[in-house]
Design a protein around this motif. Structure first.
Motif, mmCIF file in Angstrom:
data_model
loop_
_atom_site.group_PDB
_atom_site.id
_atom_site.type_symbol
_atom_site.label_atom_id
_atom_site.label_comp_id
_atom_site.label_asym_id
_atom_site.label_seq_id
_atom_site.Cartn_x
_atom_site.Cartn_y
_atom_site.Cartn_z
ATOM 1 N N ASP A 78 15.496 -1.349 9.792
ATOM 2 C CA ASP A 78 14.448 -0.503 10.360
ATOM 3 C C ASP A 78 13.258 -0.394 9.410
ATOM 4 O OD1 ASP A 78 14.192 1.526 12.758
ATOM 5 O OD2 ASP A 78 13.360 2.570 11.021
ATOM 6 N N TYR A 79 13.556 -0.174 8.135
ATOM 7 C CA TYR A 79 12.494 -0.014 7.143
ATOM 8 C C TYR A 79 11.617 -1.262 7.057
ATOM 9 C CZ TYR A 79 10.250 0.597 2.599
ATOM 10 O OH TYR A 79 9.325 0.683 1.590
ATOM 11 N N HIS A 80 12.231 -2.427 7.157
ATOM 12 C CA HIS A 80 11.478 -3.677 7.005
ATOM 13 C C HIS A 80 10.931 -4.220 8.327
ATOM 14 C CE1 HIS A 80 12.246 -4.174 2.744
ATOM 15 N NE2 HIS A 80 13.514 -3.868 2.942
ATOM 16 N N SER A 81 11.084 -3.455 9.393
ATOM 17 C CA SER A 81 10.574 -3.925 10.696
ATOM 18 C C SER A 81 9.462 -3.030 11.245
ATOM 19 C CB SER A 81 11.715 -3.964 11.720
ATOM 20 O OG SER A 81 12.740 -4.852 11.313
ATOM 21 N N ARG A 82 8.973 -2.111 10.427
ATOM 22 C CA ARG A 82 7.973 -1.140 10.891
ATOM 23 C C ARG A 82 6.574 -1.744 10.942
ATOM 24 N NH1 ARG A 82 7.369 2.448 6.544
ATOM 25 N NH2 ARG A 82 7.876 0.543 5.378
ATOM 26 N N LEU A 83 5.770 -1.182 11.830
ATOM 27 C CA LEU A 83 4.342 -1.480 11.833
ATOM 28 C C LEU A 83 3.670 -0.678 10.731
ATOM 29 C CD1 LEU A 83 3.554 -1.333 15.673
ATOM 30 C CD2 LEU A 83 3.947 -3.382 14.283
ATOM 31 N N VAL A 84 2.593 -1.212 10.194
ATOM 32 C CA VAL A 84 1.785 -0.446 9.244
ATOM 33 C C VAL A 84 1.226 0.784 9.938
ATOM 34 C CG1 VAL A 84 -0.335 -0.481 7.891
ATOM 35 C CG2 VAL A 84 1.232 -2.427 7.798
ATOM 36 N N SER A 85 0.772 0.606 11.153
ATOM 37 C CA SER A 85 0.338 1.708 12.017
ATOM 38 C C SER A 85 0.256 1.177 13.432
ATOM 39 C CB SER A 85 -1.022 2.259 11.577
ATOM 40 O OG SER A 85 -2.060 1.370 11.947
ATOM 41 N N MET A 86 0.171 2.082 14.407
ATOM 42 C CA MET A 86 0.059 1.646 15.802
ATOM 43 C C MET A 86 -1.270 0.967 16.088
ATOM 44 S SD MET A 86 2.791 1.952 17.438
ATOM 45 C CE MET A 86 2.073 1.544 19.036
ATOM 46 N N THR A 207 -0.888 -9.314 5.898
ATOM 47 C CA THR A 207 -2.125 -9.508 6.665
ATOM 48 C C THR A 207 -2.694 -8.170 7.135
ATOM 49 O OG1 THR A 207 -0.887 -9.779 8.728
ATOM 50 C CG2 THR A 207 -1.399 -11.776 7.470
ATOM 51 N N LYS A 208 -1.885 -7.094 7.045
ATOM 52 C CA LYS A 208 -2.304 -5.776 7.555
ATOM 53 C C LYS A 208 -2.349 -4.708 6.470
ATOM 54 C CE LYS A 208 -1.981 -7.285 11.869
ATOM 55 N NZ LYS A 208 -3.159 -7.438 12.746
ATOM 56 N N ILE A 209 -2.001 -5.081 5.249
ATOM 57 C CA ILE A 209 -1.788 -4.060 4.225
ATOM 58 C C ILE A 209 -3.077 -3.393 3.772
ATOM 59 C CG2 ILE A 209 -1.963 -5.547 2.192
ATOM 60 C CD1 ILE A 209 0.645 -4.011 1.248
ATOM 61 N N TRP A 224 -8.842 -8.959 -3.494
ATOM 62 C CA TRP A 224 -8.874 -7.518 -3.710
ATOM 63 C C TRP A 224 -9.310 -6.856 -2.406
ATOM 64 C CZ3 TRP A 224 -8.223 -5.096 -8.669
ATOM 65 C CH2 TRP A 224 -7.962 -5.990 -9.701
ATOM 66 N N GLY A 225 -8.636 -5.752 -2.064
ATOM 67 C CA GLY A 225 -8.977 -5.090 -0.801
ATOM 68 C C GLY A 225 -8.857 -3.579 -0.894
ATOM 69 N N LEU A 226 -9.306 -2.904 0.161
ATOM 70 C CA LEU A 226 -9.260 -1.446 0.247
ATOM 71 C C LEU A 226 -7.913 -1.026 0.817
ATOM 72 C CD1 LEU A 226 -10.918 1.257 0.106
ATOM 73 C CD2 LEU A 226 -11.462 0.860 2.518
ATOM 74 N N PRO A 227 -7.133 -0.212 0.097
ATOM 75 C CA PRO A 227 -5.799 0.179 0.593
ATOM 76 C C PRO A 227 -5.869 0.999 1.866
ATOM 77 C CG PRO A 227 -6.396 1.467 -1.338
ATOM 78 C CD PRO A 227 -7.433 0.400 -1.203
ATOM 79 N N ASN A 228 -4.744 1.059 2.566
ATOM 80 C CA ASN A 228 -4.685 1.647 3.901
ATOM 81 C C ASN A 228 -4.074 3.052 3.922
ATOM 82 O OD1 ASN A 228 -5.172 1.120 6.750
ATOM 83 N ND2 ASN A 228 -2.965 1.212 7.004
ATOM 84 N N ASP A 229 -3.568 3.530 2.793
ATOM 85 C CA ASP A 229 -2.805 4.772 2.772
ATOM 86 C C ASP A 229 -3.711 5.982 2.577
ATOM 87 O OD1 ASP A 229 -0.121 3.406 2.714
ATOM 88 O OD2 ASP A 229 -0.978 2.624 0.858
ATOM 89 N N ASN A 230 -3.593 6.949 3.488
ATOM 90 C CA ASN A 230 -4.363 8.197 3.410
ATOM 91 C C ASN A 230 -5.862 7.949 3.299
ATOM 92 O OD1 ASN A 230 -2.780 11.122 1.930
ATOM 93 N ND2 ASN A 230 -2.324 10.015 3.788
ATOM 94 N N LEU A 231 -6.319 6.871 3.931
ATOM 95 C CA LEU A 231 -7.727 6.528 3.808
ATOM 96 C C LEU A 231 -8.178 5.809 5.073
ATOM 97 C CD1 LEU A 231 -10.209 6.396 1.902
ATOM 98 C CD2 LEU A 231 -9.374 4.176 1.141
ATOM 99 N N GLY A 311 2.577 14.169 9.024
ATOM 100 C CA GLY A 311 1.733 14.106 10.207
ATOM 101 C C GLY A 311 1.953 12.762 10.870
ATOM 102 N N LYS A 312 0.901 12.175 11.418
ATOM 103 C CA LYS A 312 1.026 10.813 11.928
ATOM 104 C C LYS A 312 1.378 9.869 10.782
ATOM 105 C CE LYS A 312 -2.061 11.303 15.890
ATOM 106 N NZ LYS A 312 -3.301 10.833 16.556
ATOM 107 N N GLU A 313 0.911 10.226 9.597
ATOM 108 C CA GLU A 313 1.324 9.586 8.358
ATOM 109 C C GLU A 313 1.540 10.717 7.357
ATOM 110 O OE1 GLU A 313 -1.772 7.152 6.760
ATOM 111 O OE2 GLU A 313 -3.311 8.658 7.065
ATOM 112 N N VAL A 314 2.102 10.382 6.219
ATOM 113 C CA VAL A 314 2.287 11.438 5.230
ATOM 114 C C VAL A 314 0.911 11.850 4.701
ATOM 115 C CG1 VAL A 314 2.568 9.874 3.251
ATOM 116 C CG2 VAL A 314 3.600 12.143 3.212
ATOM 117 N N GLU A 315 0.708 13.161 4.578
ATOM 118 C CA GLU A 315 -0.589 13.690 4.174
ATOM 119 C C GLU A 315 -0.456 14.438 2.855
ATOM 120 O OE1 GLU A 315 -1.450 16.241 7.415
ATOM 121 O OE2 GLU A 315 -1.674 14.616 8.888
#
Length: 584
Positions: A78-86, A207-209, A224-231, A311-315
């Motif tokens: 389950d942990y390794h089959s999740r979407l980054v987000s919907m 590709t989605k991180i 180099w890229g902009l992270p997706n967490d809490n942002l 929340g929808k993600e951890v805040e």
């Protein structure tokens, strides 16, 4: 500070790797799958099914049937089959929510409402069969090419085998005795080597991180890229850009750093699911300490603190640096029974650590609303009036003092809260509570400011007044404190004479809100005129106390603390032997 916390989290991963051989166990051991039905399909196409449900009140995961090995396997898959987000699905129409051909997630309601059909199944597996075709933008394809060089191409034979199984069985799970509730998730996992699950997750995640690959830069052959967490940063949020720099994005990291950061936020989400929302990152021991609301670290601490919510993600709702936290008080807090009240619960004693001290403040001042509401939004607090106002006003400072060791202005803040809550208790007739609160106020004042023992000070005042009103010679009030204590005694005595069926302490309000002594003296005369028909001319104690108060010239400002002390304390006019009471 996030980077500092990540460094400590990395140490925890390395420690887990050394102890268990798998650093990811740090995350997986606390991972909580979503409520739903889970189906494991072995290499022969045989099925085992399980139901998983989280008891949100008890924070306990319930599973039926109980099978620890299966649970461990489900958590891994389950942990390794999740979407980054919907917002970043494999299925363009978002009916199927998993990320690889080894898993198949769908809302159970989609089996009934027609959203899931053979076309949807083919749409999902067709995307997975040739992932590169999905990425039309050059930056997206560059990210896919970056990861495919490391992990290789998709195993087409396994993908097609799993596609066929899903088509033949997804609508006939009853034959496998799979029970569906019609709600929550249905998640199907094809059992395989764990390394393959990790590989296929990387094919999707890398590709989605990042927040958006359009922001990526290539520096010295490294992306180099902009992270997706809490942002969140996109065309609809231009205010998130840093307009003062040539590069508008806030900060950039490598894919490897982004993967670590994602794992870190997964860890935080697991803790939030378990109710452990207060996290301490120890810079000395290089470890993470997770606590539930109201739980304290019971040792000295230096490091970082974050408070999270699900929340929808951890805040991350709160964060701070803790320089020198001490759990044990530098000196014991002595809760003194200044007014000499009854103490069945043995509250009046020494408290030696912050947890015990917090318990007293929470119960006596805030009626047990403080600890569970340090971070509750104001609009969601179900308490009203003076209690809510003082709670909202002071809770941040109290938390900083008790949990982070910041004591600045706490004496002033707590004194104001005590005075406000004592007055509130008086107005509402909470007789026992107002005495406890007054004792706490005096004890806190002694704790912060030192000086004379407050209990001894009030005992001395009472002793002096008692001698004066029971004596026969000339007497007078000697200090402002003694004056206001006597005023409080008179106010209580007058109110006790009321013939009203319900005697409310609110009758004392004119004295509690007075800002000038002339107002107090005028009000005393009014009460005397109102109730003097009940006062016998020969009542010496009252006569002497009233005469002393009326004759005293105030030197300083109004001191409501001593007035409250006189009002709440045992009344000296009534205090006598049986014969003396009859005289009064």
């Amino acid at each position: 500070m996030l980077k500092d916390c990540l460094e400590i989290f990395s140490e925890e991963l390395r420690r887990a790797e050394k102890e268990t051989g798998d650093g990811d166990r740090l995350v997986l051991d606390t991972y909580v799958p979503a409520d739903g039905t889970y189906v494991l399909v072995d290499s022969y196409g045989q099925v085992r099914s399980y139901t998983i449900k989280m008891d949100k009140k008890k924070r306990i995961v319930e599973q039926n049937p109980e099978d620890r090995e299966a649970r461990k396997k489900i958590c891994f898959y389950d942990y390794h089959s999740r979407l980054v987000s919907m917002d970043k699905p494999q299925d363009p129409k978002k009916v199927i929510h998993s990320n690889n051909y080894l898993s198949f997630w769908v809302k159970q309601e989609s089996l009934e409402n027609g959203k899931l059909d053979e076309a949807a199944i083919d749409r999902y597996f067709d995307v997975l069969r040739n992932p590169r075709e999905k990425y039309k933008k050059p930056q997206d394809r560059k990210m896919y090419d970056y990861i495919v060089k490391q992990i290789g191409d998709v195993d087409q034979s396994k993908l097609e085998r799993n596609r066929v199984w899903i088509k033949e069985n997804i609508f006939q799970l009853g034959k496998w005795n799979v029970s569906l509730s019609g709600k929550n998730y249905l998640k199907i996992f094809f059992e395989d080597d764990e390394k393959i699950y990790i590989t296929e997750e990387q094919r999707y995640v890398m590709t989605k991180i990042f927040n958006k690959n359009d922001y990526n830069l290539e520096i010295k052959n490294e992306i180099w890229g902009l992270p997706n967490d809490n942002l969140g940063l996109n065309a609809k949020k231009p205010y998130m850009e840093n307009k003062t720099r040539k590069l508008a994005v806030s900060y950039l990291i490598t894919p490897e750093e982004a993967a670590l950061q994602r794992k870190f936020f997964d860890y935080l989400m697991n803790k939030a699911n378990l109710g452990e929302t207060d996290l301490y990152f120890d810079t000395v021991e290089k470890k993470v300490i997770a606590k539930k609301k109201g739980e304290m670290i019971q040792s000295d601490f230096k490091g970082y603190f974050i408070q999270i919510q699900k929340g929808k993600e951890v805040e991350i709702h709160h964060q701070d640096t803790i320089v020198d936290y001490k759990y044990y008080l530098m000196k014991p807090f002595r809760y003194q029974n200044v007014l000499g009240l009854e103490d069945k619960e043995e509250r009046y004693r020494d408290y030696r650590n912050k947890k015990e001290l917090q318990g007293v403040i929470d119960e006596v001042l805030f009626s047990s609303w403080l600890v569970r509401n340090y971070f509750t939004p104001e609009e969601k607090l179900s308490v009203e009036g003076e209690l809510k106002r003082n709670l909202v006003w002071s809770r941040e400072a109290i938390f900083a003092w008790l949990y982070k060791g910041l004591e600045v202005n706490m004496d002033r803040i707590l004194h104001s809260v005590c005075m406000n809550m004592i007055k509130n208790s008086v107005q509402n007739g909470y007789t026992t509570k107002m005495g406890q609160q007054f004792n706490l106020m005096c004890s806190l004042q002694k704790y912060f400011e030192g000086g004379c023992d407050m209990s001894e000070r009030y005992t001395e005042i009472r002793k002096n007044l008692k001698e004066k009103i029971n004596g026969s010679g000339e007497c007078e009030i000697e200090t402002d404190e003694e004056y206001f204590y006597a005023v409080g005694q008179l106010v209580y005595y007058f109110i006790s004479l009321s013939k009203s069926k319900e005697k409310n302490h609110s009758l004392a309000n004119p004295f509690l809100v007075a800002t000038e002594n002339e107002v107090i003296r005028r009000r005393l005369r009014q009460y005397f005129m109102k109730y003097n028909y009940q006062i016998n001319f020969a009542r010496q104690r009252f006569n002497r106390m009233y005469a002393m108060v009326d004759a005293y010239i105030l030197e300083k400002k109004i001191d409501q603390e001593y007035l409250l002390g006189g009002y709440i304390g045992n009344n000296l006019i009534y205090e006598s032997t049986k014969e003396a009471k009859e005289e009064i």
